[in-house]
Design a protein around this motif. Sequence first.
Motif, mmCIF file in Angstrom:
data_model
loop_
_atom_site.group_PDB
_atom_site.id
_atom_site.type_symbol
_atom_site.label_atom_id
_atom_site.label_comp_id
_atom_site.label_asym_id
_atom_site.label_seq_id
_atom_site.Cartn_x
_atom_site.Cartn_y
_atom_site.Cartn_z
ATOM 1 N N SER A 217 0.894 -1.089 0.039
ATOM 2 C CA SER A 217 -0.069 -0.012 0.065
ATOM 3 C C SER A 217 0.944 1.260 -0.042
ATOM 4 C CB SER A 217 -0.793 -0.095 1.232
ATOM 5 O OG SER A 217 -1.875 -1.183 1.175
ATOM 6 N N LEU A 218 2.129 0.845 0.591
ATOM 7 C CA LEU A 218 3.375 2.143 0.655
ATOM 8 C C LEU A 218 3.932 2.167 -0.758
ATOM 9 C CD1 LEU A 218 4.316 4.582 2.422
ATOM 10 C CD2 LEU A 218 5.903 2.689 3.110
ATOM 11 N N VAL A 219 3.775 3.037 -1.673
ATOM 12 C CA VAL A 219 4.283 2.971 -2.819
ATOM 13 C C VAL A 219 4.915 4.373 -3.212
ATOM 14 C CG1 VAL A 219 2.750 1.478 -3.804
ATOM 15 C CG2 VAL A 219 2.163 3.553 -3.860
ATOM 16 N N GLY A 237 -3.354 13.690 1.778
ATOM 17 C CA GLY A 237 -3.205 13.223 3.064
ATOM 18 C C GLY A 237 -1.725 13.276 3.585
ATOM 19 N N SER A 238 -1.577 12.803 4.818
ATOM 20 C CA SER A 238 -0.464 12.560 5.570
ATOM 21 C C SER A 238 0.440 11.503 5.094
ATOM 22 C CB SER A 238 -0.839 12.655 6.996
ATOM 23 O OG SER A 238 -1.409 11.493 7.506
ATOM 24 N N LYS A 310 -2.368 2.267 -6.833
ATOM 25 C CA LYS A 310 -3.727 2.139 -7.427
ATOM 26 C C LYS A 310 -4.253 0.497 -7.543
ATOM 27 C CE LYS A 310 -3.733 6.151 -9.312
ATOM 28 N NZ LYS A 310 -4.730 6.860 -8.973
ATOM 29 N N ARG A 311 -3.002 -0.520 -6.829
ATOM 30 C CA ARG A 311 -3.485 -1.813 -6.933
ATOM 31 C C ARG A 311 -4.348 -2.146 -5.377
ATOM 32 N NH1 ARG A 311 -2.352 -4.518 -11.265
ATOM 33 N NH2 ARG A 311 -0.728 -3.568 -12.791
ATOM 34 N N HIS A 312 -3.976 -1.456 -4.659
ATOM 35 C CA HIS A 312 -4.254 -1.695 -2.928
ATOM 36 C C HIS A 312 -4.639 -0.521 -2.376
ATOM 37 C CE1 HIS A 312 -2.519 -5.623 -4.004
ATOM 38 N NE2 HIS A 312 -1.378 -4.940 -4.362
ATOM 39 N N LYS A 313 -5.820 0.035 -2.813
ATOM 40 C CA LYS A 313 -6.140 1.399 -2.422
ATOM 41 C C LYS A 313 -6.679 1.347 -1.087
ATOM 42 C CE LYS A 313 -7.731 2.741 -7.075
ATOM 43 N NZ LYS A 313 -8.824 3.222 -8.001
ATOM 44 N N MET A 314 -6.613 2.678 -0.464
ATOM 45 C CA MET A 314 -6.763 2.875 0.822
ATOM 46 C C MET A 314 -7.776 3.971 0.836
ATOM 47 S SD MET A 314 -2.975 2.704 2.691
ATOM 48 C CE MET A 314 -3.707 2.755 4.292
ATOM 49 N N ALA A 319 -10.164 9.541 0.576
ATOM 50 C CA ALA A 319 -10.720 10.691 1.189
ATOM 51 C C ALA A 319 -9.942 12.023 1.431
ATOM 52 C CB ALA A 319 -11.393 10.176 2.358
ATOM 53 N N ALA A 320 -8.764 12.041 1.623
ATOM 54 C CA ALA A 320 -7.769 12.886 1.653
ATOM 55 C C ALA A 320 -7.664 13.802 0.533
ATOM 56 C CB ALA A 320 -6.521 12.522 2.418
ATOM 57 N N GLN A 321 -7.703 13.358 -0.530
ATOM 58 C CA GLN A 321 -7.403 14.181 -1.908
ATOM 59 C C GLN A 321 -9.081 14.239 -2.628
ATOM 60 O OE1 GLN A 321 -4.982 12.287 -4.736
ATOM 61 N NE2 GLN A 321 -5.454 10.213 -4.088
#
Length: 370
Positions: A217-219, A237-238, A310-314, A319-321
């Motif tokens: 998720s961290l890319v 987001g942060s 894009k493959r493992h969305k959070m 929501a932050a963008q």
Amino acid sequence: MAEDLENKATSYEAWMREEGVPVVEGYGVDVAKIALGAWPRRGGGGAFVQLRGMEGATGMEIVEIPPGKALEPEKHLYEKVIYVLEGLGSTEVWQAGQGKRFFEWGPGSLFAPPLNCWYRLINGGGQRALLAAVTNAPLIIDMFHNSDFIFNCDYQFRDRYDGEEDYFAVGKKRYMVGRGNYWDTNFIADVATAPIDAHEWKAAGGGFTGFEIAGNSLVGHLVEWPVGRYHKAHYHGSGAVLLILKSEGYTIMWPNELGIHPYQDGHGDQVVRVDWKPGSSFSPPSGWFHQHFNLGSEKARQLALRYGSKRHKMGIYLAAQKRDGGVFISVKEGGTLIEYEDEDPEIRRDYVAGLKERGVPLDMPGIGRR
């Protein structure tokens, strides 16, 4: 004595203290010049970095490997993306029931150990190796607050890594999603020279390539933009950690609640400026507009390590963008980006003055060369 719950540290903050290495804080730092301390658990030197915009979403560590030495093997239940600042070396990766895989790295290399796999970082050269890593350890450690589980869990995430022989080869798959260009790769040999796709949405004449790495998720992404130009302001987001690879300049940041004209509306005293050069790192706080300005005589290039796969969305990142890809969409269209024609006039005036001091020509759309 009653426990002081009001001022209690987070589990991640407590863990950092237990590790016994320096913790450096600020809006921005020079990662290559951070004072390091002995890190017995890792077998080298190191420090933690707490940038203003990480906000418990991401963490950063700097590790030093002495010449000809290796760090202690480790595995953990948080994601980590590693960027090589200095030195030559290799990494071995393995998990129970599978053979070891090796790959080599040098200055500018970027890679991510697969989640919860054993890995060991080895310095194969005659000089120190210095590596910077961005992690989501704050989220995981704060969530589970149990180091034994995080560092000693035996579960294997075979959907992410199953001993593939070519896992750490440079990926060849590139594609578009919405207004962005993306690249599937588990290894980048040198982020300073890796090809970047042309992309005009965030900067005139600029480039943008996002990368998906290790099933995380961290890319992250790579961006660059020309001499005499600057990026459009945007927010998200942060947790995004930005590292400068080429040129020098500055970034301004302000809370989006102040609007798109912070100077014109009398809020100039709340605009934060971070000056940068190769080796600088900073992190915009959540919901803060930020805008990058190239003052140097070469193209500026920046590495960002962040959420937003894009493959493992959070959901919290989306929501932050406001929407997926909102950082490429004008605030007038429901996104979080300020177009050049809508920005505070003082922003360009300040940039023009900065270029003139250095003798660098302005080359912004609508103004032309001077």
